[in-house]
Motif scaffolding. Structure first.
Motif, PDB file in Angstrom:
ATOM      1  N   MET A   1      24.715  99.650  42.476  1.00 42.81           N
ATOM      2  CA  MET A   1      25.441  98.783  43.394  1.00 42.81           C
ATOM      3  C   MET A   1      25.487  97.373  42.806  1.00 42.81           C
ATOM      4  O   MET A   1      24.490  96.870  42.300  1.00 42.81           O
ATOM      5  N   THR A   2      26.668  96.757  42.880  1.00 41.91           N
ATOM      6  CA  THR A   2      26.869  95.400  42.388  1.00 41.91           C
ATOM      7  C   THR A   2      27.245  94.510  43.565  1.00 41.91           C
ATOM      8  O   THR A   2      28.187  94.802  44.299  1.00 41.91           O
ATOM      9  N   ARG A   3      26.506  93.417  43.730  1.00 42.51           N
ATOM     10  CA  ARG A   3      26.766  92.475  44.830  1.00 42.51           C
ATOM     11  C   ARG A   3      27.616  91.329  44.292  1.00 42.51           C
ATOM     12  O   ARG A   3      27.270  90.722  43.276  1.00 42.51           O
ATOM     13  N   ILE A   4      28.701  91.042  45.006  1.00 44.12           N
ATOM     14  CA  ILE A   4      29.692  90.058  44.562  1.00 44.12           C
ATOM     15  C   ILE A   4      29.751  88.893  45.545  1.00 44.12           C
ATOM     16  O   ILE A   4      29.788  89.092  46.753  1.00 44.12           O
ATOM     17  N   GLY A   5      29.807  87.678  45.003  1.00 45.79           N
ATOM     18  CA  GLY A   5      30.119  86.485  45.776  1.00 45.79           C
ATOM     19  C   GLY A   5      31.486  85.994  45.335  1.00 45.79           C
ATOM     20  O   GLY A   5      31.709  85.768  44.145  1.00 45.79           O
ATOM     21  N   LEU A   6      32.413  85.855  46.258  1.00 48.40           N
ATOM     22  CA  LEU A   6      33.801  85.489  45.932  1.00 48.40           C
ATOM     23  C   LEU A   6      34.159  84.169  46.599  1.00 48.40           C
ATOM     24  O   LEU A   6      33.945  83.992  47.797  1.00 48.40           O
ATOM     25  N   ARG A  72      36.795  95.718  35.280  1.00 54.16           N
ATOM     26  CA  ARG A  72      36.288  96.863  36.037  1.00 54.16           C
ATOM     27  C   ARG A  72      34.832  96.605  36.372  1.00 54.16           C
ATOM     28  O   ARG A  72      34.047  96.212  35.512  1.00 54.16           O
ATOM     29  N   VAL A  73      34.475  96.815  37.626  1.00 50.26           N
ATOM     30  CA  VAL A  73      33.084  96.749  38.077  1.00 50.26           C
ATOM     31  C   VAL A  73      32.774  98.113  38.672  1.00 50.26           C
ATOM     32  O   VAL A  73      33.439  98.539  39.627  1.00 50.26           O
ATOM     33  N   GLU A  74      31.804  98.777  38.075  1.00 48.63           N
ATOM     34  CA  GLU A  74      31.493 100.160  38.419  1.00 48.63           C
ATOM     35  C   GLU A  74      32.778 100.966  38.327  1.00 48.63           C
ATOM     36  O   GLU A  74      33.385 101.006  37.255  1.00 48.63           O
ATOM     37  N   ASP A  75      33.255 101.569  39.415  1.00 45.96           N
ATOM     38  CA  ASP A  75      34.485 102.375  39.357  1.00 45.96           C
ATOM     39  C   ASP A  75      35.666 101.679  40.028  1.00 45.96           C
ATOM     40  O   ASP A  75      36.633 102.339  40.420  1.00 45.96           O
ATOM     41  N   VAL A  76      35.605 100.367  40.167  1.00 44.31           N
ATOM     42  CA  VAL A  76      36.664  99.601  40.824  1.00 44.31           C
ATOM     43  C   VAL A  76      37.388  98.748  39.788  1.00 44.31           C
ATOM     44  O   VAL A  76      36.772  97.926  39.102  1.00 44.31           O
ATOM     45  N   ASN A  77      38.710  98.961  39.684  1.00 47.63           N
ATOM     46  CA  ASN A  77      39.558  98.171  38.794  1.00 47.63           C
ATOM     47  C   ASN A  77      40.081  96.969  39.569  1.00 47.63           C
ATOM     48  O   ASN A  77      40.694  97.137  40.627  1.00 47.63           O
ATOM     49  N   VAL A 128      43.865 102.570  32.969  1.00 45.09           N
ATOM     50  CA  VAL A 128      43.977 101.155  32.594  1.00 45.09           C
ATOM     51  C   VAL A 128      45.017 100.430  33.441  1.00 45.09           C
ATOM     52  O   VAL A 128      45.005  99.207  33.514  1.00 45.09           O
ATOM     53  N   ASN A 129      45.914 101.181  34.093  1.00 46.50           N
ATOM     54  CA  ASN A 129      46.951 100.562  34.920  1.00 46.50           C
ATOM     55  C   ASN A 129      46.568 100.466  36.394  1.00 46.50           C
ATOM     56  O   ASN A 129      47.231  99.770  37.155  1.00 46.50           O
ATOM     57  N   VAL A 130      45.534 101.167  36.791  1.00 49.08           N
ATOM     58  CA  VAL A 130      45.169 101.247  38.206  1.00 49.08           C
ATOM     59  C   VAL A 130      44.576  99.924  38.691  1.00 49.08           C
ATOM     60  O   VAL A 130      43.770  99.298  38.009  1.00 49.08           O
ATOM     61  N   ILE A 131      44.983  99.518  39.884  1.00 44.94           N
ATOM     62  CA  ILE A 131      44.390  98.377  40.582  1.00 44.94           C
ATOM     63  C   ILE A 131      43.800  98.909  41.890  1.00 44.94           C
ATOM     64  O   ILE A 131      44.509  99.519  42.688  1.00 44.94           O
ATOM     65  N   ASP A 132      42.508  98.715  42.080  1.00 45.81           N
ATOM     66  CA  ASP A 132      41.847  99.106  43.326  1.00 45.81           C
ATOM     67  C   ASP A 132      41.603  97.905  44.233  1.00 45.81           C
ATOM     68  O   ASP A 132      41.529  98.044  45.444  1.00 45.81           O
ATOM     69  N   LEU A 133      41.445  96.734  43.606  1.00 45.80           N
ATOM     70  CA  LEU A 133      41.149  95.509  44.340  1.00 45.80           C
ATOM     71  C   LEU A 133      41.953  94.372  43.731  1.00 45.80           C
ATOM     72  O   LEU A 133      41.864  94.121  42.522  1.00 45.80           O
ATOM     73  N   PHE A 134      42.742  93.702  44.562  1.00 45.32           N
ATOM     74  CA  PHE A 134      43.523  92.549  44.125  1.00 45.32           C
ATOM     75  C   PHE A 134      42.923  91.303  44.764  1.00 45.32           C
ATOM     76  O   PHE A 134      42.785  91.235  45.991  1.00 45.32           O
ATOM     77  N   VAL A 135      42.554  90.329  43.931  1.00 48.82           N
ATOM     78  CA  VAL A 135      41.890  89.103  44.392  1.00 48.82           C
ATOM     79  C   VAL A 135      42.756  87.910  44.026  1.00 48.82           C
ATOM     80  O   VAL A 135      43.221  87.790  42.891  1.00 48.82           O
ATOM     81  N   CYS A 136      42.956  87.012  44.990  1.00 47.46           N
ATOM     82  CA  CYS A 136      43.690  85.778  44.725  1.00 47.46           C
ATOM     83  C   CYS A 136      43.161  84.673  45.620  1.00 47.46           C
ATOM     84  O   CYS A 136      42.290  84.893  46.456  1.00 47.46           O
ATOM     85  N   GLY A 137      43.678  83.486  45.429  1.00 52.92           N
ATOM     86  CA  GLY A 137      43.309  82.324  46.231  1.00 52.92           C
ATOM     87  C   GLY A 137      44.570  81.587  46.629  1.00 52.92           C
ATOM     88  O   GLY A 137      45.535  82.170  47.089  1.00 52.92           O
ATOM     89  N   HIS A 138      44.576  80.270  46.455  1.00 55.45           N
ATOM     90  CA  HIS A 138      45.723  79.376  46.572  1.00 55.45           C
ATOM     91  C   HIS A 138      46.093  78.976  47.996  1.00 55.45           C
ATOM     92  O   HIS A 138      46.307  77.804  48.266  1.00 55.45           O
ATOM     93  N   LEU A 171      33.768  81.624  52.228  1.00 57.51           N
ATOM     94  CA  LEU A 171      33.346  82.437  51.085  1.00 57.51           C
ATOM     95  C   LEU A 171      33.359  83.887  51.548  1.00 57.51           C
ATOM     96  O   LEU A 171      33.287  84.164  52.748  1.00 57.51           O
ATOM     97  N   LEU A 172      33.374  84.809  50.587  1.00 54.07           N
ATOM     98  CA  LEU A 172      33.202  86.222  50.887  1.00 54.07           C
ATOM     99  C   LEU A 172      32.037  86.767  50.070  1.00 54.07           C
ATOM    100  O   LEU A 172      31.810  86.338  48.933  1.00 54.07           O
ATOM    101  N   ARG A 173      31.354  87.706  50.666  1.00 57.08           N
ATOM    102  CA  ARG A 173      30.280  88.413  49.961  1.00 57.08           C
ATOM    103  C   ARG A 173      30.480  89.903  50.271  1.00 57.08           C
ATOM    104  O   ARG A 173      30.741  90.269  51.417  1.00 57.08           O
ATOM    105  N   PHE A 174      30.357  90.759  49.239  1.00 55.15           N
ATOM    106  CA  PHE A 174      30.548  92.187  49.431  1.00 55.15           C
ATOM    107  C   PHE A 174      29.846  92.946  48.308  1.00 55.15           C
ATOM    108  O   PHE A 174      29.332  92.336  47.370  1.00 55.15           O
ATOM    109  N   THR A 175      29.838  94.262  48.439  1.00 60.72           N
ATOM    110  CA  THR A 175      29.234  95.091  47.397  1.00 60.72           C
ATOM    111  C   THR A 175      30.269  96.071  46.861  1.00 60.72           C
ATOM    112  O   THR A 175      31.224  96.442  47.539  1.00 60.72           O
ATOM    113  N   ILE A 176      30.037  96.462  45.618  1.00 64.70           N
ATOM    114  CA  ILE A 176      30.777  97.556  44.992  1.00 64.70           C
ATOM    115  C   ILE A 176      29.738  98.590  44.608  1.00 64.70           C
ATOM    116  O   ILE A 176      28.778  98.296  43.895  1.00 64.70           O
ATOM    117  N   ASP A 177      29.927  99.797  45.124  1.00 62.99           N
ATOM    118  CA  ASP A 177      29.001 100.897  44.841  1.00 62.99           C
ATOM    119  C   ASP A 177      29.843 102.082  44.393  1.00 62.99           C
ATOM    120  O   ASP A 177      30.464 102.751  45.225  1.00 62.99           O
TER     121      ASP A 177
END
Length: 192
Positions: A1-6, A72-77, A128-138, A171-177
């Protein structure tokens, strides 16, 4: 499991409370408008940090980062950029990437459903083309939303800095498992 701060849109202000809220994360992701190389340096000293530059970034920040970051983090592109939008309202230059991701996902599903052995090279080429999570700001608007058309989760953490109209810093905090994105927490910081 990877804990992310965004976080995103610090605009040169790295609130000390970020360090407390991100003390247990494994990685920090910054979705642009960092504001100064000092903010990026302090984040990287604290935790491994992935980041993209934003439209307000210049100098060392812009030259040391890219506009788009695929990883890629674990199995999430993941695809991260600063100006991205949200489901139904994306910036047009992203649509070809999103279509390619959807085509790749459909090809992988079809390969799994067929009785033929899955060609490992085809799977690799499609992944390599798959997107599971799209992150942006602005936008400075915190928004987490699943896109049913392109079949990925979108995250915008709002603004961690004080520049702009938003009533609080977010802020956001979440996990990738494995392939699961879970334990999402929204953190609101009162503007001091």
């Amino acid at each position: 499991m990877t804990r992310i701060g965004l976080l995103s849109d610090t605009h040169g202000l790295l609130d000390q409370r970020v360090f407390e809220h991100f003390k247990d994360v494994d990685e920090i992701w910054h979705a642009g408008d960092i504001g100064s190389d000092m903010v990026l340096h302090r984040l990287r000293e604290f935790k491994p940090t992935r980041a993209v530059f934003g439209n307000m970034d210049s100098g060392d920040v812009r030259y040391s980062l890219s506009e788009f970051y695929r990883f890629r983090v674990e199995d999430v592109n993941v695809l991260m950029t600063h100006i991205g939008g949200y489901p139904g309202h994306y910036n047009p230059w992203l649509i070809p990437w999103f279509r390619k991701s959807l085509e790749a996902k459909n090809a992988l599903i079809n390969a799994q459903m067929s009785n033929d052995p899955i060609n490992e090279q085809m799977v690799h080429d499609q992944m390599v083309n798959v997107i599971d999570l799209f992150v942006c700001g602005h936008s400075h608007i915190l928004k987490v939303q699943y896109d049913p058309l392109y079949k990925f989760l979108t995250m915008n953490p709002g603004a961690a800095g004080k520049q702009g109209w938003q009533p609080c810093q977010t802020l956001l905090r979440f996990t990738i498992d494995g392939s699961k994105i879970d334990n999402l927490e929204v953190i609101e910081l009162e503007r001091l």
